[in-house]
Design an enzyme around this catalytic site. Structure first.
Site, mmCIF file in Angstrom:
data_model
loop_
_atom_site.group_PDB
_atom_site.id
_atom_site.type_symbol
_atom_site.label_atom_id
_atom_site.label_comp_id
_atom_site.label_asym_id
_atom_site.label_seq_id
_atom_site.Cartn_x
_atom_site.Cartn_y
_atom_site.Cartn_z
ATOM 1 N N SER A 67 41.995 33.861 43.942
ATOM 2 C CA SER A 67 42.151 33.607 42.507
ATOM 3 C C SER A 67 40.781 33.770 41.844
ATOM 4 C CB SER A 67 42.661 32.175 42.305
ATOM 5 O OG SER A 67 42.745 31.893 40.927
ATOM 6 N N GLY A 68 40.746 34.513 40.782
ATOM 7 C CA GLY A 68 39.485 34.744 40.081
ATOM 8 C C GLY A 68 38.680 35.906 40.625
ATOM 9 N N ALA A 69 39.210 36.587 41.645
ATOM 10 C CA ALA A 69 38.469 37.717 42.222
ATOM 11 C C ALA A 69 38.435 38.906 41.261
ATOM 12 C CB ALA A 69 39.090 38.133 43.550
ATOM 13 N N GLY A 70 39.433 38.990 40.394
ATOM 14 C CA GLY A 70 39.458 40.086 39.432
ATOM 15 C C GLY A 70 40.649 41.006 39.554
ATOM 16 N N LYS A 71 41.681 40.567 40.233
ATOM 17 C CA LYS A 71 42.863 41.419 40.437
ATOM 18 C C LYS A 71 43.495 41.824 39.100
ATOM 19 C CE LYS A 71 44.842 38.140 42.811
ATOM 20 N NZ LYS A 71 43.745 37.160 42.731
ATOM 21 N N SER A 72 43.789 40.837 38.268
ATOM 22 C CA SER A 72 44.447 41.133 36.982
ATOM 23 C C SER A 72 43.537 41.962 36.089
ATOM 24 C CB SER A 72 44.786 39.836 36.240
ATOM 25 O OG SER A 72 45.749 39.119 36.924
ATOM 26 N N GLY A 115 43.443 39.385 46.763
ATOM 27 C CA GLY A 115 42.140 38.722 46.708
ATOM 28 C C GLY A 115 42.308 37.307 46.199
ATOM 29 N N SER A 154 48.512 37.164 47.280
ATOM 30 C CA SER A 154 49.118 37.636 48.543
ATOM 31 C C SER A 154 48.184 37.374 49.725
ATOM 32 C CB SER A 154 49.542 39.100 48.457
ATOM 33 O OG SER A 154 48.619 39.925 47.802
HETATM 34 P P1 ADP Z 1 42.538 37.167 39.434
HETATM 35 O O1 ADP Z 1 43.602 38.001 38.789
HETATM 36 O O2 ADP Z 1 42.057 37.771 40.728
HETATM 37 O O3 ADP Z 1 42.901 35.742 39.567
HETATM 38 P P2 ADP Z 1 41.164 37.457 36.926
HETATM 39 O O4 ADP Z 1 41.243 38.928 36.678
HETATM 40 O O5 ADP Z 1 42.122 36.570 36.206
HETATM 41 O O6 ADP Z 1 41.225 37.213 38.504
HETATM 42 O O7 ADP Z 1 39.696 36.941 36.598
HETATM 43 C C1 ADP Z 1 38.545 37.602 37.089
HETATM 44 C C2 ADP Z 1 37.330 37.262 36.242
HETATM 45 O O8 ADP Z 1 36.197 37.918 36.806
HETATM 46 C C3 ADP Z 1 37.456 37.732 34.814
HETATM 47 O O9 ADP Z 1 36.874 36.760 33.969
HETATM 48 C C4 ADP Z 1 36.613 39.017 34.801
HETATM 49 O O10 ADP Z 1 36.070 39.293 33.541
HETATM 50 C C5 ADP Z 1 35.548 38.699 35.814
HETATM 51 N N1 ADP Z 1 34.937 39.873 36.476
HETATM 52 C C6 ADP Z 1 33.624 40.078 36.642
HETATM 53 N N2 ADP Z 1 33.365 41.219 37.297
HETATM 54 C C7 ADP Z 1 34.575 41.772 37.568
HETATM 55 C C8 ADP Z 1 34.985 42.968 38.227
HETATM 56 N N3 ADP Z 1 34.101 43.817 38.737
HETATM 57 N N4 ADP Z 1 36.299 43.224 38.323
HETATM 58 C C9 ADP Z 1 37.209 42.358 37.825
HETATM 59 N N5 ADP Z 1 36.895 41.209 37.185
HETATM 60 C C10 ADP Z 1 35.588 40.903 37.048
#
Ligand code: ADP
Length: 209
Positions: A41-46, A39, A113
């Site tokens: 960046s910022g989608a919530g993967k980590s 997904g 990815s």
């Molecule tokens: P990524 O790893 O995809 O770059 P991050 O996990 O670093 O994204 O950041 C995702 C952000 O979105 C976090 O601040 C998290 O708290 C927020 N968030 C909100 N809703 C969700 C959700 N349903 N699942 C995962 N993260 C979420």
């Protein structure tokens, strides 16, 4: 040789272990697997990977999260973000995950990815029985609005190049095993969705508690 072709050093012979994967999995009570989160960046993967890991760990599962930034501190520290380097990055991660699945570990990867072919290569290398592709679906607007690490702002300003969604493409998964709406659903809802899928997929050999 392309960097997706199988790489084998000269004059090496594969050694068959007597302690096999099923024997390790029997001890662990679950199967090895790779949960491949993709997904923007910022989608919530980590966040989601760590939340699911926490739940599994609390159920006595052996888990490990391969986080994008972390592997670039060592194993992949020599690579940049061109499509070619991203491909090599994922190849190394895939090889690593293949080993951890064989070790019986439930591994998570949290890499953008962005390229369908690279994810297909990862699936082929790891093996489709062990590979679970999870699409963390959140729109560019939502991800940019979150801008967790301030990277979108830098990308818009041209400070960062090759940034997925802005100056580098993201190809949506065509056949993800699971699509999780991380853009609108809560973290708890998304976590439960992944856990439900793992149970349905039969990752657990037996209830350990
Ligand atoms: P990524 O790893 O995809 O770059 P991050 O996990 O670093 O994204 O950041 C995702 C952000 O979105 C976090 O601040 C998290 O708290 C927020 N968030 C909100 N809703 C969700 C959700 N349903 N699942 C995962 N993260 C979420």
């Amino acid at each position: 040789m392309t960097n997706t072709a199988k790489k084998i050093s000269p004059d090496v012979v594969y050694h068959q272990a007597t302690v096999t994967r099923p024997r390790r999995e029997q001890i662990l009570g679950h199967n090895g697997a790779v949960l491949w989160f993709t997904g923007l960046s910022g989608a919530g993967k980590s966040t989601l990977a760590h939340a699911v890991e926490e739940e599994l760990h609390n159920r006595n599962c052996l888990t490990y999260v391969f986080d994008g930034d972390n592997v670039r501190h060592g194993l992949c520290g020599d690579l940049g973000f061109s499509l070619e380097d991203r491909k090599e990055n994922l190849r190394r991660i895939s090889e690593m995950c293949k080993l951890t699945a064989d070790a019986g570990i439930i591994a998570f990867t949290a890499f953008i990815s962005p390229v369908q072919e690279d994810r297909q290569n990862a699936k082929a290398l790891i093996g489709e029985d062990d590979f679970i592709e999870i699409y963390c679906k959140a729109s560019l607007e939502v991800c940019e609005g979150r801008d967790v690490k301030g990277l979108y702002k830098k990308a818009r300003e041209g400070i960062i190049s090759d940034f997925t969604g802005i100056s580098s493409p993201y190809e949506e998964p065509e056949n993800a095993d699971l699509i999780v709406d991380t853009g609108t659903n809560t973290l708890e809802e998304c976590t439960n969705q992944v856990l439900g899928y793992l149970f349905r997929r039969g990752i657990f050999i037996s209830a350990r508690k």
